[in-house]
Design an enzyme around this catalytic site. Structure first.
Site, mmCIF file in Angstrom:
data_model
loop_
_atom_site.group_PDB
_atom_site.id
_atom_site.type_symbol
_atom_site.label_atom_id
_atom_site.label_comp_id
_atom_site.label_asym_id
_atom_site.label_seq_id
_atom_site.Cartn_x
_atom_site.Cartn_y
_atom_site.Cartn_z
ATOM 1 N N CYS A 109 -108.026 16.185 53.364
ATOM 2 C CA CYS A 109 -107.254 16.302 54.614
ATOM 3 C C CYS A 109 -107.809 17.602 55.315
ATOM 4 O O CYS A 109 -108.766 17.895 54.945
ATOM 5 C CB CYS A 109 -105.560 16.489 54.303
ATOM 6 N N ARG A 134 -103.340 14.078 57.137
ATOM 7 C CA ARG A 134 -103.272 13.647 55.704
ATOM 8 C C ARG A 134 -104.458 12.309 55.453
ATOM 9 O O ARG A 134 -104.355 11.510 56.469
ATOM 10 C CB ARG A 134 -102.101 13.286 55.305
#
Length: 663
Positions: A2, A51
């Site tokens: 991420c 994410r």
């Protein structure tokens, strides 16, 4: 995998639109996390996250994540490979009765609540950079994995401490310092990357691997004059180590292995376990395969643990001198993988160059960045996670300098400096093609086979001018420019991590000293940086099994003869691989991941380079002395000697400057 970012204000107040600022910092990281965005805001603190869902694809794995007790908020970039083992330990201790999901982030938060941050990080096996906010103590903690697989920048932007996975996130803050740190520029020109703890911008730093930065209360309002090192403090801000490479080296020296058969068996088990842990994912997974020792071994051990053919990826080049794709294909056929090969044209490679300043965010001049990006882009069309063979050279003795450096110094150490300079001049007087012929003959009679021996002989000759000991020879071998001499307005080049002390147990082992130096600077700031930015630029997660803590610790227990033997590096790894892949498919000169940048600078890239290197432009920019640059440029255009590494370093700075100086 991420992207994270955040800020902490100097007095705990909320200046202006804090939501707008954190949103502006989080958005530029969308390539690191295309699946979701999350923001958390408290009093004077904000955390942002992008994410890329790998484990627990549901909303239960979303970040920023709040602990079950409500005390801690975390954002993390990375993976914790042993998180299921940690869950079992926490359950056995009665620390957790129920779980909300099955993400490793939730496991890490539960561990922090039970064991504390440092102990949890020591127990964790993985790659990560994280930011943790303690709501009760009003304490911000930033942490980075042991070897620096995941990046984490931090520093001052106006009255705030800002942090993030990439500089482009920090640039989203209106107070970001856009100036150029001349000390960092000098180090960049020497090493062709900006080494931690500096960044190219003043007041912005890289958190060193294996460390925790902590701000207790409000952020200090002033910027330190020099980068903070572990054990140092600046107001409420301090940095400490939770893991030390030197400690692991010392432990290895105290427990050296003597039985070769036992050592090979134990290493094989350790590698197999590490690779098995890193094969866990809720998305498609594969491996990079070049056909060399490291990637072939990783792939072989993956295939043995996979229920079906492992997806493997390589790229080939039209120029046969740079094309290793046939070797990779032969290994893939032998192992039975599901192999994909993409042939890259020179035009494909050159089209990447204009995007490099955006991709790498600060000057970066390892030219293998180009094929690395193309490989990652090709793999991402089929998988979300790819395992690589990176770090095998540094841990197990794969670079040519490890066996050539000590030999060269042994023959030259008795010479006075003036005589060594004369030997260097004599070496450069022999044409590069003649060195190439001698290198070819040496390989035919059983000597080490080295790619491009003529270029390497000329570079070595240049670097012998001011070498006074073996450590100095190493530093010279990994240096390109004298940064302090080339950068205007700088009197002295600053110290780097290479100036830190090494364990006394390495005093009699020059090869081990070189490897240790590579592990603490070249590996994190060049190799791992190169792969992280290239992979995350296309939203691909890469994993490095050789950097499993157990593998690192085991490698330190191998004596020199189990690393380098018979003019070959990585002896121990070869013994494991030869049980699975025929020796003839592997044995060839180490080529690296090269492309003909030098030829392009004399051909299709010449107008672009000439424009960036004109004396008037260099003078106007005011950072670099044009005279030595022009000298190398004209020599390179004449055909000898090859000035590619030094020219590429200057060109990547100039291209970066053109892109970012006024942002």
């Amino acid at each position: 995998m991420c992207g994270l970012t955040g800020l902490l204000d100097a007095d705990g107040s909320t200046f202006g639109d804090i939501r707008g600022r954190i949103a502006a910092m989080t958005g530029p990281l969308s390539h690191r996390g295309p699946d979701a965005e999350g923001i958390w805001i408290g009093e004077g603190v904000a955390l942002g996250h992008r994410r890329l869902a790998i484990l627990d694809l549901s909303a239960a794995g979303a970040q920023p994540m709040i602990s079950a007790c409500g005390r801690w908020i975390i954002v993390i970039n990375g993976e914790i490979y042993n998180h299921l083992d940690l869950r079992r330990e926490l359950e056995a201790a009665g620390a957790v009765l129920t779980w909300r999901g099955h993400s490793d982030t939730e496991t890490l938060l539960a561990g922090i609540a039970h064991w504390g941050l440092d102990e949890t990080l020591r127990r964790a096996t993985g790659m990560f950079a994280l930011a943790l906010w303690d709501r009760r103590e009003r304490r911000l903690s930033l942490a980075r994995d042991r070897m620096g697989e995941k990046p984490l920048y931090w520093g001052w932007a106006g009255r705030s401490i800002v942090f993030g996975s990439e500089l482009k996130a920090l640039r989203g803050h209106p107070g970001f310092p856009c100036g150029i740190c001349r000390a960092a520029l000098a180090q960049y020109l020497r090493f062709t990357y900006v080494p931690a703890p500096r960044s190219i911008h003043p007041g912005i730093f890289k958190l060193e691997p294996g460390t925790v930065l902590e701000v207790a209360g409000h952020a200090p309002a002033t910027v330190p004059s020099e980068p903070l090192r572990p054990g140092e403090q600046h107001g409420s801000l301090s940095i400490r180590r939770y893991w030390s490479l030197n400690d692991v080296i010392e432990m290895g020296c105290r427990t050296l292995l003597t039985d070769e058969e036992e050592a090979i068996g134990a290493l094989e088990h350790t590698l197999r376990t590490a690779i098995g842990r890193q094969m866990v994912a809720d998305v498609p997974l594969g491996a990079f395969l070049s056909g060399g020792i490291d990637s072939s071994l990783v792939t072989a051990l993956m295939q043995e643990q996979s229920p079906g053919p492992v997806k493997t990826f390589t790229i080939g080049f039209e120029n046969p001198a740079f094309n290793e794709a046939p070797h990779a294909a032969a290994v893939a056929r032998h192992l039975g993988t599901d192999h994909s090969e993409m042939t890259v044209t020179e035009q494909d490679a050159r089209e990447v160059i204009p995007h490099l300043p955006d991709l790498y965010d600060e000057p970066f001049a390892d030219s293998s960045q180009i094929p690395t990006f193309l490989l990652c882009r090709a793999a991402r069309a089929n998988v979300t996670v790819a395992l690589s063979g990176d770090a095998g050279d540094e841990l197990f003795g794969g670079y040519n300098r490890y066996f050539w450096g000590p030999r060269i110094w042994q023959r030259l150490s008795w010479m006075p400096p003036a005589l060594r300079r004369g030997v260097g001049a004599g070496t450069r007087a022999i044409p590069i093609p003649a060195w190439d012929r001698m290198g070819h003959m040496l390989g035919r009679v059983g000597g080490p086979r080295i790619m491009w021996p003529g270029d390497k002989a000329h570079r070595l000759a240049r670097r012998l001018r001011e070498v006074n000991n073996l450590d100095g020879l190493y530093r010279s071998l990994v240096s390109e420019w004298d940064g302090a001499a080339l950068v205007r307005g700088l009197q002295k080049e600053p110290r780097s991590l290479l100036d830190d002390s090494l364990p006394a147990c390495l005093d009699g082992d020059p090869v081990a000293r070189m490897m240790a130096q590579d592990m603490r600077s070249y590996l994190p700031d060049d190799i791992l940086c190169k792969v992280d930015r290239a992979a995350m630029g296309v939203s691909l997660e890469t994993r490095v099994p050789f950097l499993d803590p157990a593998v690192i610790a085991f490698s330190m227990r191998l004596p020199a003869r189990m690393r380098i033997r018979d003019n070959q590096g990585k002896w121990a790894l070869r013994q494991i691989l030869y049980r699975r892949v025929p020796r003839e498919l592997i044995e060839r000169p180490k080529a690296g991941f090269a492309i003909p940048i030098g030829d392009w600078l004399r051909g299709p890239l010449r107008p672009w380079a000439e424009d960036l290197l004109t004396p008037a432009r260099l003078e106007q920019d005011g950072f670099l002395d044009p005279r030595p640059i022009r000298k190398i440029w004209m020599e390179h255009q004449s055909g000898r000697p090859d000035g590619t590494p030094r020219l590429w370093a200057v060109l990547m700075f100039q291209a970066w400057l053109e892109r970012w100086r006024n942002v």
